[in-house]
Write an enzyme that holds these catalytic residues in place. Sequence first.
Site, PDB file in Angstrom:
ATOM      1  CE  LYS A  71      -4.477   0.708  -0.003  1.00 25.85           C
ATOM      2  NZ  LYS A  71      -5.398  -0.125  -0.812  1.00 25.85           N
ATOM      3  N   GLY A 123     -19.937   6.737  -3.429  1.00 25.45           N
ATOM      4  CA  GLY A 123     -18.810   7.113  -4.265  1.00 25.45           C
ATOM      5  C   GLY A 123     -18.818   6.277  -5.531  1.00 25.45           C
TER       6      GLY A 123
END
Length: 339
Positions: free
Chosen positions: A72, A178
């Site tokens: 990440k 979203g």
Amino acid sequence: MFDHEQVAIRTGRRSRLPVIVAVHSTTLGPAAGGLRLWHYPDWRDGLTDALRLSAAMTSKFAVAGLPCGGGKTVVALPEGRELGEGERRDVLRDVADVIDSLGGVYATGPDVGTGPDDMAVIGETTPHVFCRPAHLGGSGDSSPHTALGALAALRAVSRRLYGSPELNGRGIAVVGLGRVGAGLARLLAAEGAVLTVTDIDPDKRRLGDELGAAWRAPDDILSADVDILVPAALGSVLTGRTATELRCRAVVGPANNQLATPDVADLLHRRGIIWVPDFVAGAGGVINAVSTELHHVSAEEARARVDAIEDTVGDLLDTAERHGRTPAQAAWDLARSRA
């Protein structure tokens, strides 16, 4: 306990912002995971996010049976700091420098606050990137595939609860509209689900109206009387308090890090509420992206891998029931056995 292979923390030479790249594991193959560009009270909160999210990516790939490890990237923006166009490009070039310096052990894609156009900028410096725009040879926006994967997980849970994967007539509450949440809400409406929706942006109510969905305030929707709750926004929505207020039979959604603490999974289990781990239900987007761009399989094979989430969830629920464990424990055991 810290169990990451490596964590790079650099101050971007252009942006002067902290760039954090966490590589959790490369046991199954080179690591992959998204770039989160988000506001944090302190950069160390961004580090905490990177560590948690990269470990979850390892589990996500392992459960999906893909030859990837977890990683990440987080760029920690100070609260209230907004980036202009030039500043954003500087940040992305700083990210690209850090990723390229790792020599191919990690590739990044979009996450909260970033998208395919950002990956195009990163791709100017390093080849270790995915989800670039389609016209540049990438797989583009991953959100439709994330939504399809979540839909597959929902079908598996519906089969467990009601004996059929059909979602027609099922009461489903979508928390967050979203890109992924809106796409999933559209898919669910097309399936005939009875929708309740919310978002912190009140303008998203227009989408709810378009889909014929009921609207609830963000603070109220968790206690909605529905069949399945679908977290599709930011994490930590399931706390010890909110878990006791749920009136659903299952929680299945694509949002990352849904549990505020791991023991919430046990609380949900004691209440008889199925929780499908987010790293399983939300894997569709990254499965499609790494399959097409890093593993170079066909679009059909990539879609089959996304659809296979339905079978994966079904198998996890069977294993959990057979051994008297939570689906989360079954998933984590499977991930550990593979990674």
